[in-house]
Design an enzyme around this catalytic site. Sequence first.
Site, mmCIF file in Angstrom:
data_model
loop_
_atom_site.group_PDB
_atom_site.id
_atom_site.type_symbol
_atom_site.label_atom_id
_atom_site.label_comp_id
_atom_site.label_asym_id
_atom_site.label_seq_id
_atom_site.Cartn_x
_atom_site.Cartn_y
_atom_site.Cartn_z
ATOM 1 N N LYS A 254 0.754 -1.310 0.086
ATOM 2 C CA LYS A 254 -0.113 0.182 0.086
ATOM 3 C C LYS A 254 0.859 1.270 0.294
ATOM 4 O O LYS A 254 1.953 1.152 0.741
ATOM 5 C CB LYS A 254 -0.967 0.082 1.080
ATOM 6 N N GLU A 342 -19.525 -5.204 10.380
ATOM 7 C CA GLU A 342 -20.364 -4.462 11.242
ATOM 8 C C GLU A 342 -21.492 -5.405 11.921
ATOM 9 O O GLU A 342 -21.846 -5.015 13.185
ATOM 10 C CB GLU A 342 -21.050 -3.322 10.264
ATOM 11 N N ARG A 370 -25.373 -1.728 7.398
ATOM 12 C CA ARG A 370 -25.313 -3.292 6.958
ATOM 13 C C ARG A 370 -25.721 -3.999 8.169
ATOM 14 O O ARG A 370 -25.707 -5.146 8.151
ATOM 15 C CB ARG A 370 -23.843 -3.279 6.715
HETATM 16 C C1 LIG Z 1 -18.920 -1.770 5.068
HETATM 17 C C2 LIG Z 1 -17.554 -1.023 5.145
HETATM 18 N N1 LIG Z 1 -17.003 -0.790 6.259
HETATM 19 C C3 LIG Z 1 -15.888 0.138 6.676
HETATM 20 C C4 LIG Z 1 -15.304 0.633 5.494
HETATM 21 C C5 LIG Z 1 -14.321 1.659 5.535
HETATM 22 N N2 LIG Z 1 -13.043 1.344 4.854
HETATM 23 C C6 LIG Z 1 -12.898 1.728 3.758
HETATM 24 S S1 LIG Z 1 -11.495 0.918 2.918
HETATM 25 C C7 LIG Z 1 -11.097 0.112 4.433
HETATM 26 C C8 LIG Z 1 -10.220 -0.854 4.373
HETATM 27 C C9 LIG Z 1 -10.105 -1.721 3.133
HETATM 28 O O1 LIG Z 1 -8.805 -2.557 3.063
HETATM 29 P P1 LIG Z 1 -8.716 -3.379 1.947
HETATM 30 O O2 LIG Z 1 -9.802 -3.988 1.358
HETATM 31 O O3 LIG Z 1 -7.390 -4.289 2.660
HETATM 32 O O4 LIG Z 1 -8.217 -2.698 0.928
HETATM 33 P P2 LIG Z 1 -6.820 -1.775 0.864
HETATM 34 O O5 LIG Z 1 -7.253 -0.216 1.275
HETATM 35 O O6 LIG Z 1 -5.714 -2.074 1.535
HETATM 36 O O7 LIG Z 1 -6.662 -1.643 -0.501
HETATM 37 C C10 LIG Z 1 -12.233 0.181 5.309
HETATM 38 C C11 LIG Z 1 -12.390 -0.546 6.596
HETATM 39 C C12 LIG Z 1 -15.984 0.521 4.258
HETATM 40 N N3 LIG Z 1 -15.796 1.250 3.210
HETATM 41 N N4 LIG Z 1 -17.165 -0.236 4.253
#
Ligand SMILES: Cc1ncc(C[n+]2csc(CCOP(=O)(O)OP(=O)(O)O)c2C)c(N)n1
Length: 600
Positions: A254, A342, A370
Amino acid sequence: MLDFRFHMNSSILQHINSPEELRKLSLEQLPKLAQELREFIIAIVATKEGHLGASLGVVELTIALHYVFNTPIDNLIWDVGHQAYGHKILTGRKEIFETNRQLNGISGFPKRSESKYDTFGTGHSSTSISAILGMALAAKLDGASEKNHIAVIGDASIASGMAFEALNHAGATDANILIILNDNAIGIDPSVGALKKYLTNVKKGTAKDENIFECLNFDYTGPIDGHDIELVISTLEKLKTKKGPKLLHLITTKGKGLKQAEENQVIYHAPGKFNKETGDLLPKSKEFQPAKYQDVFGHTIVELARHNKKIIGITPAMPTGSSLKFMMQEFPERAFDVGIAEQHAVTLAAGMTTEGYMPFCTIYSTFLQRAYDQVIHDVAIQNLPVIFCLDRAGLVGQDGATHHGLYDIAYLRCIPNLILAVPMNELELRNMMYTAQLGLNHPIVIRYPRGRGVLKEWKVPFEKIEIGKAKKLKNGTKIVVLSIGHIGNMVTDVLHDIEPNEKIGHYNMRFIKPLDSTALKHIFDSYDHIITIEDGCKIGGFGSAIVEFANELSYHKPITVLGIDDKIIEHGTTKELHQITKIDALSFKLKINTILNATK
Ligand SMILES: Cc1ncc(C[n+]2csc(CCOP(=O)(O)OP(=O)(O)O)c2C)c(N)n1
Ligand SMILES: CC(=O)[C@@H](O)[C@H](O)COP(=O)(O)O
Ligand SMILES: [Mg+2]
C-alpha cells in the site's frame, strides 16, 4: 524516492485516454507508464486530497487488467473503490481527474453514471464478489460465455461476511469469474483476524492445511508479486483462458512508490494535502480549533474505562477514524477491532451485555446500515443495553453519496426500546457517554457528525443528562426552532444575529427517542409556528417525529421541517453540501425571515 518531475516530452500517459490506446503499447513501455500514473495520482491527490495509498498500490494491476482484458465488455469491479484512481485516469477521466471528489466533479469511487468502465458502484466494502457473480450468472443466462468478470478485493475487505457469502455461492457454480485478492496486509488500519494470519502463512509458505480458496472450489493462483507488471500480465493472460471461479492472490505494498506512504500506511490512506515533491504532509494550522467529536469520543471512553472496568470498546475496522485507537492503546484487552464486520460487531456487543459488560460499539452511521437486522434482532428485541456511538452522522463531505450518514434517524427511530440521543456539542457527547455507562435499561445510540465541535473546553467534570430531556436555549413568543444535534450551533448563531429576535425561541431537543413530551406540549401551547432542523433525511427523521407528535395530540399548528430532501446527495465539502441542501446559515436565516414576515 520518486523523481516527481513530469516527463512531458516523452510522456506515455498523456497519449492514453482509453484502454484501447493502452492496449497498443508494448510490454516494455508499461513500467514507465506505471511510474507516470503514480506521479499523476500523487500530484493531484497532494492538492485535491482523497485516498492515496490504495491506488498507488494497484498501479501495475490496474494497467495489467485493462491491458489484458477487453474492458468495458469484460466487467471489472473494484471493491470499496477507493483504489480506482488509476482506473479512472486510464478510462477517459484523466483530464477531469483534478475534479475528483470536488463538488460537481467526478466521484472518488466508481460510479455507473460516470463511465461505462465503472460497471458497479462501490464505496462500502465487500460487495464486489456478489456483484461480479451476479453479472457472470446473468451473462451465462444470456449465452455470453466469452465475457470475463473480474473483481478486485483487498485483504481486509475479503474477510467480511458478505464477501464470504459470495465466495461460498460462487464456489458452487461454474461462473466464469476471476477474484483478485489484493493483499497488502492492511486495511485502513492493520488488518486483523485469523484470515490475516492465514494469508501471512500462505505468503511465507507455512500455511498448514489445504488452501482455503481451493477448498471453496476456486482455481487458486499465487501468491505473486503484484508490482511485477510483466508477471501480472502473463498470469492474467493464463487465467483469461480458464473457465469457472478463479482467485489470484497478489502481494502488493500500500502506498507503493511514495516513501512516506509506504512507511506510514495508516496516515497516507487518505493523508489530506501534502507536498507532492517531498511527500511530506502540509503543516497543520497553529490556530485554535475545537476538538473533533471523534477525539472527544476516544478520550472520553478511556477516561470512563479507567473507572468502570465493565466498559469495552468495539470498532469494525475503524480504530483510527473513530479514535477508539486511544482505548486500544491503554486497554488493549478491553478494546476490539473486529475488522470489516459491522454485523458481527453489533452482535458481539449484544453478547457482552448479557454477561454484564458495557460495550461501546462505535460505528459510522453509513456502515451501521449493514447491521440493521442485528440492531433489531439481537439488540432491540432483547432490550440489551449496548451503547452505540454513531460516528459520521449527517453529511460527511467528499466521500459523497455512499458515505453520508443521512438515514440513521429514520431507520433507528422506528425501533422499539432504543434510546436515540444527539449531542449538540462536545460536552453533551461526553455527558451522554457518561450517562450511558451509569447503567441504562435500554440500548442507546449517541449520534454525532464527522468533524469538529464548537467548544474551547470540554474536559470538565461529568454530569448526568436526564434521558429524554430537551434543553431550552432561548425564549420566544411566536416561532420556535427545535434543533437536533450539532446543527443547533448554527441555529444559535443565526438567531443571535437576527434583528429583532424576541419572537423566536430555540430548543436543543437532545433526544429523538424518547421525545420530551412535556417540553413539546408546552412548545405547541406557546408558539404559533414550529420549525424543526436536522442534518438527516426528512422522511422519517426528527421533523417527522415532531409532526407525528403534533398529530397524535391534535395540535394544528404549522410545522416547517428542514432537513435533507428525498434525493441522493453527492460529494462536495460539507459546507457546500449544507448550502445545497439548504441547512446552512444563510438558507436558514432566509427561511426564518420569511416565516417571521408571514407571522407579523
Ligand atoms: C462496510 C464498510 N466498512 C468499512 C469501510 C471503511 N473502509 C474503507 S477502505 C477500508 C479498508 C479496506 O482494506 P482492504 O480491503 O485491505 O483494501 P486496501 O485499502 O488495503 O486497498 C475500510 C475499513 C467501508 N468502506 N465499508
Ligand atoms: C473508503 C472508505 O470508506 C474510508 O476510507 C472512508 O473514506 C473513511 O472516511 P473518514 O475519512 O470519514 O474516516
Ligand atoms: Mg489491504
